[in-house]
Design a protein around this motif. Structure first.
Motif, PDB file in Angstrom:
ATOM      1  N   SER A   1       0.812  -1.223   0.000  1.00 25.45           N
ATOM      2  CA  SER A   1       0.000   0.000   0.000  1.00 25.45           C
ATOM      3  C   SER A   1       0.841   1.267   0.000  1.00 25.45           C
ATOM      4  O   SER A   1       0.294   2.375  -0.052  1.00 25.45           O
ATOM      5  N   TRP A   2       2.154   1.139   0.072  1.00 26.84           N
ATOM      6  CA  TRP A   2       3.021   2.315   0.154  1.00 26.84           C
ATOM      7  C   TRP A   2       3.498   2.721  -1.237  1.00 26.84           C
ATOM      8  O   TRP A   2       3.835   1.883  -2.075  1.00 26.84           O
ATOM      9  N   HIS A   3       3.555   4.021  -1.422  1.00 29.11           N
ATOM     10  CA  HIS A   3       3.939   4.536  -2.735  1.00 29.11           C
ATOM     11  C   HIS A   3       4.697   5.854  -2.548  1.00 29.11           C
ATOM     12  O   HIS A   3       4.558   6.531  -1.533  1.00 29.11           O
ATOM     13  N   ALA A   4       5.526   6.186  -3.524  1.00 32.69           N
ATOM     14  CA  ALA A   4       6.174   7.505  -3.564  1.00 32.69           C
ATOM     15  C   ALA A   4       5.575   8.287  -4.723  1.00 32.69           C
ATOM     16  O   ALA A   4       5.292   7.720  -5.780  1.00 32.69           O
ATOM     17  N   HIS A   5       5.386   9.578  -4.531  1.00 32.15           N
ATOM     18  CA  HIS A   5       4.725  10.395  -5.547  1.00 32.15           C
ATOM     19  C   HIS A   5       5.592  11.598  -5.895  1.00 32.15           C
ATOM     20  O   HIS A   5       6.212  12.218  -5.023  1.00 32.15           O
ATOM     21  N   THR A   6       5.652  11.910  -7.183  1.00 28.61           N
ATOM     22  CA  THR A   6       6.390  13.086  -7.667  1.00 28.61           C
ATOM     23  C   THR A   6       5.409  13.970  -8.428  1.00 28.61           C
ATOM     24  O   THR A   6       5.096  13.715  -9.592  1.00 28.61           O
ATOM     25  N   PRO A   7       4.889  15.005  -7.781  1.00 30.48           N
ATOM     26  CA  PRO A   7       3.879  15.854  -8.432  1.00 30.48           C
ATOM     27  C   PRO A   7       4.437  16.781  -9.498  1.00 30.48           C
ATOM     28  O   PRO A   7       3.719  17.635 -10.016  1.00 30.48           O
ATOM     29  N   GLY A   8       5.726  16.656  -9.827  1.00 34.60           N
ATOM     30  CA  GLY A   8       6.312  17.488 -10.870  1.00 34.60           C
ATOM     31  C   GLY A   8       6.927  18.773 -10.384  1.00 34.60           C
ATOM     32  O   GLY A   8       7.366  19.596 -11.185  1.00 34.60           O
TER      33      GLY A   8
ATOM     34  N   PRO B   1      -3.095   5.109  -1.012  1.00 38.15           N
ATOM     35  CA  PRO B   1      -4.353   5.583  -1.618  1.00 38.15           C
ATOM     36  C   PRO B   1      -5.311   6.122  -0.557  1.00 38.15           C
ATOM     37  O   PRO B   1      -5.466   5.533   0.515  1.00 38.15           O
ATOM     38  N   HIS B   2      -5.908   7.252  -0.861  1.00 39.57           N
ATOM     39  CA  HIS B   2      -6.859   7.849   0.090  1.00 39.57           C
ATOM     40  C   HIS B   2      -8.048   6.904   0.285  1.00 39.57           C
ATOM     41  O   HIS B   2      -8.613   6.385  -0.692  1.00 39.57           O
ATOM     42  N   PRO B   3      -8.444   6.656   1.524  1.00 41.73           N
ATOM     43  CA  PRO B   3      -9.508   5.665   1.757  1.00 41.73           C
ATOM     44  C   PRO B   3     -10.890   6.099   1.295  1.00 41.73           C
ATOM     45  O   PRO B   3     -11.767   5.249   1.080  1.00 41.73           O
ATOM     46  N   LYS B   4     -11.102   7.416   1.126  1.00 35.31           N
ATOM     47  CA  LYS B   4     -12.462   7.874   0.839  1.00 35.31           C
ATOM     48  C   LYS B   4     -12.564   8.719  -0.426  1.00 35.31           C
ATOM     49  O   LYS B   4     -13.670   9.125  -0.807  1.00 35.31           O
TER      50      LYS B   4
ATOM     51  N   GLY C   1      -6.818   9.986  -5.054  1.00 36.04           N
ATOM     52  CA  GLY C   1      -5.605  10.676  -4.634  1.00 36.04           C
ATOM     53  C   GLY C   1      -4.890   9.951  -3.519  1.00 36.04           C
ATOM     54  O   GLY C   1      -5.146   8.785  -3.226  1.00 36.04           O
ATOM     55  N   TRP C   2      -4.004  10.705  -2.853  1.00 31.31           N
ATOM     56  CA  TRP C   2      -3.099  10.107  -1.872  1.00 31.31           C
ATOM     57  C   TRP C   2      -3.339  10.658  -0.475  1.00 31.31           C
ATOM     58  O   TRP C   2      -3.908  11.741  -0.313  1.00 31.31           O
ATOM     59  N   ALA C   3      -2.872   9.901   0.499  1.00 27.76           N
ATOM     60  CA  ALA C   3      -2.932  10.320   1.899  1.00 27.76           C
ATOM     61  C   ALA C   3      -1.711   9.751   2.607  1.00 27.76           C
ATOM     62  O   ALA C   3      -1.116   8.763   2.152  1.00 27.76           O
ATOM     63  N   PRO C   4      -1.296  10.361   3.736  1.00 26.61           N
ATOM     64  CA  PRO C   4      -0.164   9.801   4.483  1.00 26.61           C
ATOM     65  C   PRO C   4      -0.481   8.408   5.010  1.00 26.61           C
ATOM     66  O   PRO C   4      -1.630   8.061   5.271  1.00 26.61           O
ATOM     67  N   VAL C   5       0.562   7.604   5.176  1.00 27.58           N
ATOM     68  CA  VAL C   5       0.405   6.263   5.752  1.00 27.58           C
ATOM     69  C   VAL C   5       0.068   6.412   7.235  1.00 27.58           C
ATOM     70  O   VAL C   5       0.778   7.106   7.975  1.00 27.58           O
ATOM     71  N   PRO C   6      -0.994   5.803   7.708  1.00 25.20           N
ATOM     72  CA  PRO C   6      -1.338   5.923   9.144  1.00 25.20           C
ATOM     73  C   PRO C   6      -0.212   5.401  10.031  1.00 25.20           C
ATOM     74  O   PRO C   6       0.360   4.338   9.780  1.00 25.20           O
ATOM     75  N   GLY C   7       0.104   6.165  11.079  1.00 24.67           N
ATOM     76  CA  GLY C   7       1.104   5.749  12.053  1.00 24.67           C
ATOM     77  C   GLY C   7       2.552   5.901  11.609  1.00 24.67           C
ATOM     78  O   GLY C   7       3.457   5.403  12.293  1.00 24.67           O
ATOM     79  N   ILE C   8       2.805   6.616  10.515  1.00 27.27           N
ATOM     80  CA  ILE C   8       4.161   6.721   9.975  1.00 27.27           C
ATOM     81  C   ILE C   8       5.021   7.727  10.747  1.00 27.27           C
ATOM     82  O   ILE C   8       6.245   7.803  10.561  1.00 27.27           O
ATOM     83  N   GLU C   9       4.433   8.498  11.654  1.00 26.90           N
ATOM     84  CA  GLU C   9       5.161   9.583  12.327  1.00 26.90           C
ATOM     85  C   GLU C   9       6.473   9.147  12.983  1.00 26.90           C
ATOM     86  O   GLU C   9       7.476   9.881  12.892  1.00 26.90           O
ATOM     87  N   PRO C  10       6.568   7.980  13.646  1.00 24.67           N
ATOM     88  CA  PRO C  10       7.855   7.598  14.246  1.00 24.67           C
ATOM     89  C   PRO C  10       8.980   7.431  13.210  1.00 24.67           C
ATOM     90  O   PRO C  10      10.132   7.773  13.485  1.00 24.67           O
TER      91      PRO C  10
END
Length: 561
Positions: A324-331, A368-371, A374-383
């Motif tokens: 479910s993890w991805h890297a994005h380059t918006p240009g 992937p955004h759940p709702k 587009g994209w959203a941060p991975v839950p719990g990635i802060e550490p």
């Protein structure tokens, strides 16, 4: 002077004399003269195409040499520069930087961009001449300077470099395409095209980015400059070096594979030293750069919803990317303006990492955004993001790679167990991975190994000079105090002293990648610690892998001196 920034460059006496002649002609102070010269030079350089910008011959020849190589009459002395903010950075940006040179590095690899700007600015207004520079074309286009440098690298190429360059030339002659991505060559039957692409990329990076530097290479560059940039044919020689057409290509190949007699002529004035180790590590750095580029492309190109694994060689570790993890380059171009939203907010909140790649900004990890689309941060990635908090943007890509290393993967050829995530034993106890009893046992074992290394170093000092009893006795006095012992040993003899290191008590983590540990629901403090130590261990592994390349180069091609 209000509003000015101040620094200094080191110039030869002949450059000071030329500057003073310009100052006398203009009727201005030395300070005002050099400031005007530099300002006019920067403007003229910015108006030129990069290949056509000028450089002074002393830059590509690294003259005057540093340290013990510099004869006393030619010793450079500092010139103070005071200029408007921004002018000095503009001057550095339009100056010559040879492949493999950096702003901050070992002195053999340091770029002299500001010195080049000042020397070129002065020489454009007044000749700079001494016994060494006499007869040489003083100013040449930067592409011509790079053409001269590449001939010098060909003349001094080691076995590993020649093998890499010859493999690339054969791939080109056989018609293998280069302009194809690694991801397009990832299927069955693509092994040969992928290998041909790789050897060409390694050679290109070896020539354009990661060349090794040593005084001998600059001496050879000077020998070549006497042949091509002096006398009546100097301008024609500069044109040949600039155009790098078929005649230059043939000259390059002839220089790379020169017969013994011709090679001895090219190497005249150099010391008899075998640089095979530096050549081997330069090839390693080129291979590593290709892997980094392909890794970053792999991060952004894998389809969402599919897990992926990738072997990275060097150094030989396996990466595992959660599906479910991805890297994005918006240009968004790297280093230009504010980051686009919502990525800027996510970065500020510590939910996403951002790093430059191929001139673009990469945001990682996203899901992937759940709702919504587009994209959203991975839950719990802060550490994980917090563990990278002190890194510079250009270091974040390597951190991301470390987070994805599968530490549980078993390699048949990793007999040394190098690809291991070692944790300090106190952290292992804190996380409940190790008992206090085992911690004490590992601390005692590490202490014993440290003392053994001290004894080995003391014995080598004794054999090195049996009569110097005072030196070995002083080392025995500090035996048991690691910091004092290491400092004193290196002070006595850097080569012998460098063999000592303090053995740390550690425990091997075998639980897989940091990313998958996070997804397994492990506590945030464990995930953050693992991310931090995964990155530190990855740096160690890379250093050891490059040292292996040094040793292997000597084993296959060179002699030890």
């Amino acid at each position: 002077m209000t509003g000015h920034v101040e620094t200094n460059v080191r110039l030869l006496p002949c450059a000071f004399a030329a500057l003073d002649r310009v100052a006398a002609r203009w009727g201005t102070s030395r300070d005002a003269t050099v400031r005007r010269l530099l300002s006019e030079h920067v403007q003229a350089q910015e108006d030129r195409a990069p290949d056509d910008r000028l450089t002074h011959i002393s830059t590509v020849l690294r003259y005057p040499p540093l340290g013990k190589r510099a004869p006393a009459p030619r010793t450079a002395r500092p010139l103070r520069l005071r200029a408007q903010p921004g002018l000095l950075e503009r001057a550095r940006a339009v100056s010559l930087r040879l492949p493999g040179q950096y702003a901050r590095s070992h002195r053999d690899y340091q770029a002299r961009t500001l010195t080049d700007a000042v020397m070129t600015a002065i020489a454009a207004a007044e000749p700079i001449v001494d016994d060494f520079l006499e007869g040489l074309l003083p100013l040449l286009r930067q592409r011509a300077a790079l053409g001269l440098w590449r001939l010098a690298t060909a003349a001094t190429a080691t076995g590993p470099e020649r093998e890499a360059l010859d493999a690339a030339r054969e791939a080109v002659e056989d018609g293998w395409p280069l302009e194809v991505s690694a991801e397009d060559l990832d299927g069955p039957g693509d092994e040969v095209p992928a290998r041909m692409r790789r050897v060409q990329l390694v050679a290109r990076i070896l020539e354009d980015e990661v060349a090794w530097h040593a005084p001998g290479r600059f001496q050879v560059a000077a020998n070549l400059a006497r042949s091509w940039l002096s006398g009546p044919g100097a301008q024609d020689g500069e044109t040949l070096l600039y155009q790098q057409a078929q005649d230059w290509q043939e000259l390059y190949q002839d220089t790379l594979h020169a017969a013994v007699e011709r090679r001895m002529q090219l190497l005249a004035g150099t010391i008899d030293y075998d640089f095979t180790g530096r050549g081997g590590t330069a090839v390693w750095r080129a291979e590593r750069r290709v892997e980094q580029q392909d890794f970053e492309a792999w991060l952004t190109s894998q389809p969402t919803g599919t897990a992926a694994a990738r072997l990275i060689t060097p150094p030989g570790w396996m990466l595992s990317r959660p599906e479910s993890w991805h890297a994005h380059t918006p240009g968004h171009p790297a280093g230009e303006g504010d980051l686009p939203q919502p990525y800027a907010q996510w970065v500020a909140e510590g939910k996403v990492l951002c790093f430059p790649s191929e001139g673009r900004q990469v945001f990682w990890p996203l899901a992937p955004h759940p709702k919504a689309p587009g994209w959203a941060p991975v839950p719990g990635i802060e550490p994980v993001v917090a563990a990278a908090g002190r890194l510079r943007p250009e270091q974040v890509g390597a951190f991301v790679e470390a987070v994805l290393i599968d530490w549980a993967h078993e390699f048949e050829d990793d007999v040394s167990g190098r690809i291991t995530l070692w944790l300090p034993v106190d952290r292992a106890v804190e996380f409940g991975l190790l008992t206090v009893k085992d911690q004490h046992a590992r601390m005692a074992a590490a202490r014993a190994q440290t003392l053994e290394l001290m004894d080995a170093v003391i014995e080598e000092f004794r054999q090195d000079d049996p009569l110097d009893v005072q030196r070995t006795e002083r080392l025995r006095e500090v035996r048991g105090r690691s910091r004092d012992f290491g400092r004193l040993a290196r002070q006595y003899n850097a080569r012998i002293g460098s063999k000592f290191r303090t053995v740390r008590p550690v425990w091997p983590w075998t639980g897989g990648s940091v990313a998958h540990t996070l997804l397994s629901g492990s506590p945030p403090y464990l995930v953050q610690c693992l991310a931090l130590w995964a990155h530190r261990n990855s740096i160690r592994i890379l250093e050891e892998s490059m040292q292996d390349a040094w040793n292997l180069a000597f084993d296959r091609y060179g002699r030890r001196v």
